[in-house]
Design a protein around this motif. Structure first.
Motif, mmCIF file in Angstrom:
data_model
loop_
_atom_site.group_PDB
_atom_site.id
_atom_site.type_symbol
_atom_site.label_atom_id
_atom_site.label_comp_id
_atom_site.label_asym_id
_atom_site.label_seq_id
_atom_site.Cartn_x
_atom_site.Cartn_y
_atom_site.Cartn_z
ATOM 1 N N ILE A 101 0.842 -1.187 0.000
ATOM 2 C CA ILE A 101 0.000 0.000 0.000
ATOM 3 C C ILE A 101 0.881 1.243 0.000
ATOM 4 C CG2 ILE A 101 -0.197 0.095 2.519
ATOM 5 C CD1 ILE A 101 -3.147 0.918 2.130
ATOM 6 N N SER A 102 0.411 2.285 -0.656
ATOM 7 C CA SER A 102 1.157 3.540 -0.720
ATOM 8 C C SER A 102 1.157 4.234 0.631
ATOM 9 C CB SER A 102 0.541 4.463 -1.775
ATOM 10 O OG SER A 102 -0.799 4.784 -1.433
ATOM 11 N N CYS A 103 2.104 5.151 0.830
ATOM 12 C CA CYS A 103 2.186 5.899 2.082
ATOM 13 C C CYS A 103 0.890 6.643 2.381
ATOM 14 C CB CYS A 103 3.358 6.880 2.010
ATOM 15 S SG CYS A 103 3.303 8.191 3.252
ATOM 16 N N ASP A 104 0.303 7.267 1.350
ATOM 17 C CA ASP A 104 -0.899 8.072 1.589
ATOM 18 C C ASP A 104 -2.171 7.236 1.658
ATOM 19 O OD1 ASP A 104 -1.317 7.385 -1.070
ATOM 20 O OD2 ASP A 104 -1.450 9.441 -1.815
ATOM 21 N N VAL A 162 4.028 -1.318 3.714
ATOM 22 C CA VAL A 162 3.704 0.079 3.452
ATOM 23 C C VAL A 162 4.908 0.783 2.834
ATOM 24 C CG1 VAL A 162 2.902 2.249 4.464
ATOM 25 C CG2 VAL A 162 2.122 0.065 5.423
ATOM 26 N N ALA A 163 4.659 1.560 1.797
ATOM 27 C CA ALA A 163 5.725 2.343 1.188
ATOM 28 C C ALA A 163 6.232 3.404 2.157
ATOM 29 C CB ALA A 163 5.218 3.014 -0.091
ATOM 30 N N ASP A 164 7.510 3.760 2.039
ATOM 31 C CA ASP A 164 8.018 4.916 2.763
ATOM 32 C C ASP A 164 7.312 6.168 2.265
ATOM 33 O OD1 ASP A 164 9.783 3.290 4.087
ATOM 34 O OD2 ASP A 164 11.535 3.856 2.883
ATOM 35 N N CYS A 165 7.348 7.213 3.072
ATOM 36 C CA CYS A 165 6.663 8.452 2.709
ATOM 37 C C CYS A 165 7.624 9.437 2.056
ATOM 38 C CB CYS A 165 6.033 9.092 3.945
ATOM 39 S SG CYS A 165 4.761 8.065 4.700
ATOM 40 N N ARG A 215 -1.739 8.530 -5.449
ATOM 41 C CA ARG A 215 -1.732 9.987 -5.549
ATOM 42 C C ARG A 215 -0.392 10.590 -5.147
ATOM 43 N NH1 ARG A 215 -6.953 12.159 -2.461
ATOM 44 N NH2 ARG A 215 -5.714 14.058 -2.626
ATOM 45 N N ASP A 216 0.282 9.970 -4.179
ATOM 46 C CA ASP A 216 1.563 10.536 -3.735
ATOM 47 C C ASP A 216 2.756 9.950 -4.486
ATOM 48 O OD1 ASP A 216 1.748 7.989 -2.681
ATOM 49 O OD2 ASP A 216 2.306 8.638 -0.665
ATOM 50 N N GLY A 217 2.523 9.021 -5.402
ATOM 51 C CA GLY A 217 3.593 8.457 -6.197
ATOM 52 C C GLY A 217 4.444 7.429 -5.489
ATOM 53 N N SER A 218 4.089 7.017 -4.268
ATOM 54 C CA SER A 218 4.931 6.076 -3.529
ATOM 55 C C SER A 218 4.656 4.619 -3.905
ATOM 56 C CB SER A 218 4.762 6.268 -2.019
ATOM 57 O OG SER A 218 3.443 5.950 -1.612
ATOM 58 N N LEU A 219 3.646 4.373 -4.718
ATOM 59 C CA LEU A 219 3.373 3.048 -5.269
ATOM 60 C C LEU A 219 3.028 3.221 -6.741
ATOM 61 C CD1 LEU A 219 1.416 0.092 -3.808
ATOM 62 C CD2 LEU A 219 0.734 0.969 -6.039
ATOM 63 N N ALA A 220 3.635 2.396 -7.592
ATOM 64 C CA ALA A 220 3.381 2.470 -9.028
ATOM 65 C C ALA A 220 3.280 1.065 -9.588
ATOM 66 C CB ALA A 220 4.491 3.247 -9.737
ATOM 67 N N ALA A 235 5.203 -4.061 -10.169
ATOM 68 C CA ALA A 235 4.865 -2.958 -9.260
ATOM 69 C C ALA A 235 6.081 -2.577 -8.444
ATOM 70 C CB ALA A 235 3.706 -3.349 -8.343
ATOM 71 N N TRP A 236 6.108 -1.298 -8.028
ATOM 72 C CA TRP A 236 7.211 -0.733 -7.260
ATOM 73 C C TRP A 236 6.645 0.081 -6.099
ATOM 74 C CZ3 TRP A 236 6.428 -0.527 -12.455
ATOM 75 C CH2 TRP A 236 7.405 -1.097 -13.306
ATOM 76 N N ILE A 237 7.390 0.147 -5.003
ATOM 77 C CA ILE A 237 7.048 1.067 -3.917
ATOM 78 C C ILE A 237 8.293 1.874 -3.557
ATOM 79 C CG2 ILE A 237 5.182 -0.349 -2.980
ATOM 80 C CD1 ILE A 237 7.044 -1.185 -0.718
ATOM 81 N N TRP A 238 8.069 3.040 -2.953
ATOM 82 C CA TRP A 238 9.145 3.936 -2.544
ATOM 83 C C TRP A 238 9.742 3.413 -1.245
ATOM 84 C CZ3 TRP A 238 12.004 7.556 -4.637
ATOM 85 C CH2 TRP A 238 12.646 8.516 -3.851
#
Length: 256
Positions: A101-104, A162-165, A215-220, A235-238
């Motif tokens: 899951i993305s940070c946001d 969870v992705a980093d923020c 929306r925050d780009g931390s997951l693509a 898929a990628w996460i920050w």
């Protein structure tokens, strides 16, 4: 398929609010995480339960975003593909093994195993987006998978990551608020604004490729339909200042 997460735990789970460590994206104060991987896993489990109770394609239609895509003879809109499709007498059963899951908390994906009603095993990946109009909920926007010669290894519970923020950029001359101040609490009460990808991901190579992101780009994520009808999902996460690949699956062509 056994239930992987106790429902009592899922219902009691609350969004993560821990502040991430600074990253290398540039000046700015790190955002706080608004991600709740347990809610994402619960959405996937609820999706499977709805299929058992209401019918397989009924469940797919009721939980799909307007833009949701499936893969049958290429990439297709789910609302078009499933519009008049009748539910089968028995449904496929599935359960998530992993979730990101993305940070946001605006997007995530689940990966898991499925079993056919008359036998057979497979794997699936589902991309989810959080809804903010009316009742806050999750809708799926992409679903793909394939049958497997042998089932995935069973797990005791679904694991959520969870992705980093990414750092929230600030206008020049606008100082960051003091930790614990009213201004900081006000800023952190809002979801991070839409922004470009937190970092670069590899360029698409050939085929019908389509990218998406939180929306925050931390997951693509990227789905690609190749000329022979097979598909590739990545898929990628920050994480630790870069976009890190977390899943890459090749799905054979339908009927292959």
């Amino acid at each position: 398929m056994k239930r992987l997460i106790p429902l009592a735990f899922l219902l009691a789970a609350t969004p993560a609010l821990s502040q991430s460590a600074p990253d290398s994206q540039g000046p700015g104060r790190p955002q706080r995480a608004y991600a709740n991987p347990s809610a994402l896993i619960a959405a996937d489990i609820g999706f499977a339960r709805l299929a058992r109770e209401r019918g397989q394609w009924t469940a797919f239609r009721e939980t799909a975003d307007e833009t949701a895509e499936m893969f049958e003879d290429g990439r297709q809109l789910a609302k078009t593909l499933l519009k008049d499709r009748k539910d089968p007498p028995a449904t496929v059963k599935w359960a998530p093994h992993l979730a990101w899951i993305s940070c946001d908390g605006t997007a995530g994906l689940t990966y898991g195993a499925w079993q056919g009603p008359s036998g057979g095993d497979g794997e699936y990946v589902t991309v989810w987006q959080r809804q903010f109009k009316g009742k806050v909920d999750w809708k799926w926007v992409l679903d793909d998978g394939q049958d497997l010669a042998s089932p995935l290894r069973e797990v005791d519970w679904a694991e959520g990551k969870v992705a980093d923020c990414p750092a929230r950029p600030r206008p020049p001359g606008d100082p960051a608020p003091q930790p614990g101040s009213k201004r900081e609490r006000k800023e952190d009460s809002k979801l991070p604004p839409m922004r470009p990808l937190a970092g670069a991901i590899p360029a698409a190579e050939g085929g019908d490729s389509k990218d998406g992101q939180s929306r925050d780009g931390s997951l693509a994520w990227r789905s690609t339909v190749l000329p022979d009808g097979s598909r590739r999902f990545t898929a990628w996460i920050w994480k630790e200042g870069a976009m890190r690949e977390v899943i890459a699956r090749n799905f054979k062509a339908n009927g292959a």
